[in-house]
Design a protein around this motif. Sequence first.
Motif, PDB file in Angstrom:
ATOM      1  N   ASP A  17       6.100  12.798  -4.622  1.00  0.00           N
ATOM      2  CA  ASP A  17       4.740  12.645  -4.658  1.00  0.00           C
ATOM      3  C   ASP A  17       4.092  11.864  -5.861  1.00  0.00           C
ATOM      4  O   ASP A  17       3.127  11.497  -5.636  1.00  0.00           O
ATOM      5  N   GLU A  18       4.837  11.623  -7.060  1.00  0.00           N
ATOM      6  CA  GLU A  18       4.393  11.004  -7.944  1.00  0.00           C
ATOM      7  C   GLU A  18       4.681   9.712  -7.995  1.00  0.00           C
ATOM      8  O   GLU A  18       4.517   8.967  -9.031  1.00  0.00           O
ATOM      9  N   GLY A  19       5.471   9.346  -7.135  1.00  0.00           N
ATOM     10  CA  GLY A  19       6.006   7.664  -6.660  1.00  0.00           C
ATOM     11  C   GLY A  19       7.413   7.893  -6.889  1.00  0.00           C
ATOM     12  O   GLY A  19       8.191   8.866  -6.806  1.00  0.00           O
ATOM     13  N   PRO A  20       8.063   6.689  -7.155  1.00  0.00           N
ATOM     14  CA  PRO A  20       9.633   6.761  -7.037  1.00  0.00           C
ATOM     15  C   PRO A  20      10.023   7.087  -8.356  1.00  0.00           C
ATOM     16  O   PRO A  20       9.636   7.082  -9.453  1.00  0.00           O
ATOM     17  N   ASN A  71      13.013   6.427 -14.854  1.00  0.00           N
ATOM     18  CA  ASN A  71      11.716   5.802 -15.081  1.00  0.00           C
ATOM     19  C   ASN A  71      10.789   6.660 -15.647  1.00  0.00           C
ATOM     20  O   ASN A  71       9.641   6.392 -15.723  1.00  0.00           O
ATOM     21  N   ARG A  72      11.002   7.926 -15.732  1.00  0.00           N
ATOM     22  CA  ARG A  72       9.928   8.850 -16.288  1.00  0.00           C
ATOM     23  C   ARG A  72       9.987   9.189 -17.594  1.00  0.00           C
ATOM     24  O   ARG A  72       9.561  10.339 -18.012  1.00  0.00           O
ATOM     25  N   GLY A  96       0.873  -1.155   0.089  1.00  0.00           N
ATOM     26  CA  GLY A  96       0.231   0.189  -0.070  1.00  0.00           C
ATOM     27  C   GLY A  96       0.994   1.002   0.228  1.00  0.00           C
ATOM     28  O   GLY A  96       0.309   2.306   0.250  1.00  0.00           O
ATOM     29  N   ARG A  97       2.154   1.308  -0.230  1.00  0.00           N
ATOM     30  CA  ARG A  97       3.116   2.239  -0.418  1.00  0.00           C
ATOM     31  C   ARG A  97       4.223   1.966  -1.107  1.00  0.00           C
ATOM     32  O   ARG A  97       4.497   0.664  -1.441  1.00  0.00           O
ATOM     33  N   TYR A  98       5.048   2.889  -1.646  1.00  0.00           N
ATOM     34  CA  TYR A  98       6.197   2.769  -2.259  1.00  0.00           C
ATOM     35  C   TYR A  98       7.418   2.469  -1.444  1.00  0.00           C
ATOM     36  O   TYR A  98       7.299   2.903  -0.164  1.00  0.00           O
TER      37      TYR A  98
END
Length: 140
Positions: A111-114, A136-137, A68-70
């Motif tokens: 905030d957008e993830g890892p 990764n973006r 439920g979290r990164y």
Amino acid sequence: MNGPKTQRPQQAGFSLIELIVVITIIGILATTVVVSVAGRTDSAKIAVAKKDIQAIDAACEMFNIDHGRYPDSLDELRNPPTGNDGTTKSYIKKMSKDPWTGEPYVYDLTDEGPWILSYGADKSEGGEDINKDIDNREEE
């Protein structure tokens, strides 16, 4: 007195000119091969970094589904806490390393993830071609 002429046997082997020509051709071929292969090392490192980052990103997503979290760090992918179902499973067996630094990839939880990053061949932010940052973006 003129006696019978004795013929000298033909000497086997190569002349100096023939050897020089062959050595020159081998040198030209070797130079061509080295020049065409030399630039491939950086291309291979770029491909490795992209695949590693994709794999780490996928492991982060699986971690997120289970917990439920990164993960707070890349190490947490190898040594995760006990999951909601009471089991502990590793998401990555061996942590990949940045091909240019030999260190783990840069990891930041935003905030957008890892955000997983390699700074490329120049090991600094920004750049083009082999010095371009890989993360990764990236837009494929």
